[in-house]
Structures are given as C-alpha cells and as structure tokens.
Design a protein around this motif. Structure first.
Motif, PDB file in Angstrom:
ATOM      1  N   SER A 158      62.878  22.537 -10.980  1.00  0.00           N
ATOM      2  CA  SER A 158      63.913  21.668 -10.449  1.00  0.00           C
ATOM      3  C   SER A 158      63.560  21.089  -9.079  1.00  0.00           C
ATOM      4  CB  SER A 158      65.243  22.428 -10.365  1.00  0.00           C
ATOM      5  OG  SER A 158      65.129  23.462  -9.412  1.00  0.00           O
ATOM      6  N   ILE A 159      62.483  21.547  -8.464  1.00  0.00           N
ATOM      7  CA  ILE A 159      62.067  21.008  -7.171  1.00  0.00           C
ATOM      8  C   ILE A 159      61.425  19.647  -7.398  1.00  0.00           C
ATOM      9  CG2 ILE A 159      60.526  21.303  -5.202  1.00  0.00           C
ATOM     10  CD1 ILE A 159      60.833  24.324  -5.593  1.00  0.00           C
ATOM     11  N   LYS A 160      61.979  18.631  -6.756  1.00  0.00           N
ATOM     12  CA  LYS A 160      61.434  17.286  -6.880  1.00  0.00           C
ATOM     13  C   LYS A 160      60.476  17.025  -5.725  1.00  0.00           C
ATOM     14  CE  LYS A 160      65.510  15.414  -9.100  1.00  0.00           C
ATOM     15  NZ  LYS A 160      66.583  14.431  -9.042  1.00  0.00           N
ATOM     16  N   PRO A 161      59.407  16.289  -5.989  1.00  0.00           N
ATOM     17  CA  PRO A 161      58.504  15.951  -4.888  1.00  0.00           C
ATOM     18  C   PRO A 161      59.197  15.012  -3.900  1.00  0.00           C
ATOM     19  CG  PRO A 161      57.860  14.828  -6.905  1.00  0.00           C
ATOM     20  CD  PRO A 161      58.970  15.766  -7.262  1.00  0.00           C
ATOM     21  N   LEU A 162      58.748  15.050  -2.676  1.00  0.00           N
ATOM     22  CA  LEU A 162      59.334  14.180  -1.651  1.00  0.00           C
ATOM     23  C   LEU A 162      58.972  12.725  -1.932  1.00  0.00           C
ATOM     24  CD1 LEU A 162      58.432  16.237   1.542  1.00  0.00           C
ATOM     25  CD2 LEU A 162      60.639  16.115   0.381  1.00  0.00           C
ATOM     26  N   PRO A 163      59.870  11.808  -1.609  1.00  0.00           N
ATOM     27  CA  PRO A 163      59.558  10.384  -1.782  1.00  0.00           C
ATOM     28  C   PRO A 163      58.333   9.994  -0.937  1.00  0.00           C
ATOM     29  CG  PRO A 163      61.890  10.692  -1.331  1.00  0.00           C
ATOM     30  CD  PRO A 163      61.233  12.023  -1.131  1.00  0.00           C
TER      31      PRO A 163
END
Length: 69
Positions: A15-20
C-alpha cells in the motif's frame, strides 16, 4: 499458512505509494543545497521550482520528517 504479522506487513508494503516525481526532485534539491551551500530556505525552492511558499513549507516539513535532526 503465513502468520498474521507477516500478512499485515505484506499488505502494508504494497500500500506504500512511491513519492511523486516533482516532490522527489524538490527533496533532492534540498539535499544538494544543504551539502553544497550549507543551508536551504523556502525561497530557494520557490525560485527554482516556481512553487508557492506554502508548498515549499510543506516540502521542508516532509524533509524534516524523513531526516529528523
């Protein structure tokens, strides 16, 4: 069957999304300023990336969260 602890950890990892990309660029710029100049301020980000002072303040707050003193 995997343990509950392992299952929770895997779900959390997915569920951890990469930073923009733009945020990563600004954080890297803060790192460069600190390394080469020895200081970094909101106006540096505002001038380099043409962002508001509010956005720059949020970026610095995020940076401090990632790199506590």
């Amino acid at each position: 069957m995997p343990s509950t602890e392992t299952s929770k950890k895997r779900v959390g990892e997915r569920s951890i999304k990469p930073l923009p990309f733009a945020l990563r660029q600004r954080l890297a710029y803060i790192e460069e300023l600190l390394f080469w100049v020895g200081e970094a301020a909101r106006f540096h980000l505002q001038e380099q990336f043409r962002i508001s002072w509010q956005r720059a303040a949020l970026d610095f707050a995020f940076y401090r969260k990632l790199h506590p003193a």
